[in-house]
Design an enzyme around this catalytic site. Sequence first.
Site, PDB file in Angstrom:
ATOM      1  N   ASP A  29      -8.384 -71.922  19.478  1.00 58.59           N
ATOM      2  CA  ASP A  29      -8.488 -71.168  18.220  1.00 58.59           C
ATOM      3  C   ASP A  29      -7.846 -69.800  18.457  1.00 58.59           C
ATOM      4  OD1 ASP A  29      -9.244 -69.708  15.964  1.00 58.59           O
ATOM      5  OD2 ASP A  29     -11.333 -70.376  16.028  1.00 58.59           O
ATOM      6  N   SER A  83     -16.752 -70.615  10.977  1.00 55.69           N
ATOM      7  CA  SER A  83     -15.638 -69.830  10.433  1.00 55.69           C
ATOM      8  C   SER A  83     -16.187 -68.657   9.607  1.00 55.69           C
ATOM      9  CB  SER A  83     -14.715 -70.779   9.655  1.00 55.69           C
ATOM     10  OG  SER A  83     -13.848 -70.119   8.791  1.00 55.69           O
TER      11      SER A  83
END
Lengths: 569, 344
Positions: B288, B190
């Site tokens: 995602d 991330s």
Amino acid sequence: MDELLAVLGYNVRSSDMVDVAQKLEQLEMVMGNAQEDGISHLSSGTVHYNPSDLSGWVQSMLTELNPPSSAFASSSQQTPIDDPLLAPSESSTITTLDFSGSRQQSEHQSRIYNDNSDYDLSAIPGVAVYRRPDQQGDGEKSSKRMKTASSSSSSSTQQVQENGLASVAESTRPVVVVDSQETGVRLVHTLMACADAVQQDNMKLADALVKHIGLLAASQAGAMRKVATYFAEALARRIYRIYPQDSLESSYSDILQMHFYEACPYLKFAHFTANQAILEAFAGANRVHVIDFGLKQGMQWPALMQALALRPGGPPSFRLTGIGPPQPDNTDALQQVGWKLAQLAETIGVEFEFRGFVANSLADLEPSMLQIRPPEVEAVAVNSVLELHRLLARPGAIEKVLSSIKAMKPKIVTVVEQEASHNGPVFLDRFTEALHYYSNLFDSLEGCGVSPPSSQDLMMSEIYLGRQICNVVACEGAERVERHETLSQWRSRMGSAGFDPVHLGSNAFKQASMLLALFAGGDGYRVEENNGCLMLGWHTRPLIATSAWQLNSNFNPTSTSASTSAHSQ
Amino acid sequence: MAGSNEVNLSESKRVVPLNTWILISNFKLAYNLLRRPDGTFNRHLAEFLDRKVPANANPVEGVFSFDVIIDRSTSLLSRIYRPATGEEALPSIMELEKPVTGDIVPVILFFHGGSFAHSSANSAIYDTLCRRLVGICKAVVVSVNYRRAPENPYPCAYDDGWAALKWVNSRPWLKSEEDSKVHIYMVGDSSGGNIVHNVALKAVESGIEVLGNILLNPMFGGQERTESEKRLDGKYFVTIQDRDWYWRAFLPEGEDRDHAACNPFGPNGKSLVGMKFPKSLVVVAGLDLVQDWQLAYVEGLKKAGQEVRHLYLDKATIGFYLLPNNDHFYTVMDEISNFVSSNC
């Protein structure tokens, strides 16, 4: 328990998983539909407890957003406590405590007593948010307890500790290396080698090394030098068998502790968090009685008394029983402290009663001596800040004291202890642990920043800590009283003795954190939540822990509401 | 919104195991409480809720850890994870910074995720992940406790990453025996992935050699709303709205998402052509919503002639690597292991 979640710090019973998932979904739904206010209320107004108990946490939020009846609604609609003004810190021996401004009377009164104080100590909003104590951990059998206790000391997969309390502590060694300098490393190396020689009973070698340490320490700077010097001295005492006399007057040690109180936030944190728990436990009681296991200069109590004074509806009558050691010159130190507190009580309008008890050891106390009134008449809090570990020096003492505490039928027991494993069976291990612990502690004292401690406070604090180091390293048997143990170990002990945890929540956490922001090296100090307890540490190393306890439900005195009673498993 | 919530919830529930769903939903819930509409962050509550673990100099499953203060002025701390050699039951203090043994010992500089605002090096989820990396890569792992937004926005995290890289590179005890150099790989998930890229840029400019970058679900973005963002908005734990919030919190005031930090191959990006940029492994989760940006990153590297391995995991959501209960987890761990050892 779901093993995988447990490793990550969340305790969810496998059988509860579906239920927890459902609750999460419900919460999502409700939050999606709730207005801005509802969610921000959950964030700033609600007090959260023990996030490791996912099921409980989620449930308490659901309850907040969907109160079961309107009766709860008003008590849970607390005006959000946003960051109060942080004024520059005044001398903080007496700190004023404000309730949040939701009630008019307290607002008025708070202006009188608000000396631009740094933080607020707010009572929890209401019964609706007061969590029942953790049902999951303590009801289980003690061997299971040790297993779940490991989730609090939290190394990823703990070997199952079957035998005894000592092994629970040994399992985690949190180390923060504060000094990677070449000389620092050699110094540590030599200290360890010396301790090892002592362990092997090779006193000739130990003697040679101890002298070498002195040389190395001289070329070191800062915290490391000081720590090394104290440890070297302690080792020397052990080697030459010149044990420190405990002849120092308790009043001198009280003075040292006061300087330590001023120099750094550990004791302030202790008092603050313990007071928070006591205040919450005293909610609704008209007569309250605090039994302080180590009165010393009574520094903890002005803040509590002021908070009680500001209680909506007026203060309860406040009784304080202070326990302390005998004074060599027969002065009544306890009474002197009691008198000062009485004067304060008068100025703030709190009905106050004080009794002092002199005892060589807490184990000498008989509850009947304290003339405690029944729970229907007075709410009792037993408070012990850095006292219980001393009892571990004599067999049977801690058990006796815990038993006495139970006989006092307290509403709450607050325990603050050093977060360290200085009571293991092996000298070298104790030495190593202590070296890490005190290195971190001394390092925090050095902290640069906004308002560094006065050089006198600093110096006296070092002496204060130095005496502890000496005791841990040089003494044995009944003389070795600095037998610090970890929160995990205390949890086991309290649990076995029939106490249930009372959780400290996000309000205490936040306010403790804000308190720290005012201290030199504020950046390095960290508050951590650990299964309902709060710890203060230097960087990632916890150094002191506050926990709160109540009697297991069989003993629970009549309380103000059903939701505060413990559930036995 | 109310009706579609139900569909969303059960969709995400179908693609991940129950405990993963609970874990990530719990984070989602907590994080929603922490972000305020005015851009401020409830840091106290965040720290209260975050489950942390202490370092542990006692080996657990062959790994021990300790914390080091790299820079006192910024309180920059890192957690070091090392394999226990097995010679001593309990590494003593001296053992902590004992020289690594081995011709080639990879050192992984790890940057945890959390969208620049959440988590710490001592967060339980990342402590666990780092411990795994030690075993998988036979490496020393250094997890950087970088400063977070919104209190410490761009470029603090990058500065801390750079400081940590220099520190690692200069540790005598981390040098591999073969060439007396520190063999550095950078890994991040991330926001950590984003930091890896940006620290690598600095490294290239300054001549510090990084042997490889591994980016797990890296956090990139841009002004444009991509197809994946629109399609997956709110469906698998993440929303465009929360992504926007974190970029606003991290990026400098007045900057938009085409800032180079957010969109490295966008209009304000820097060209990597001709640079000796480390080889990269980029792992993209198929569920995602940020994947189009991650794919754009991969393309950008390729176009600049850089070596990149792209791993696309069809049915993976964010956070799949946090629990060892799904195939994607094992696939990625194998890939990471191969990537790090392929230099031998």
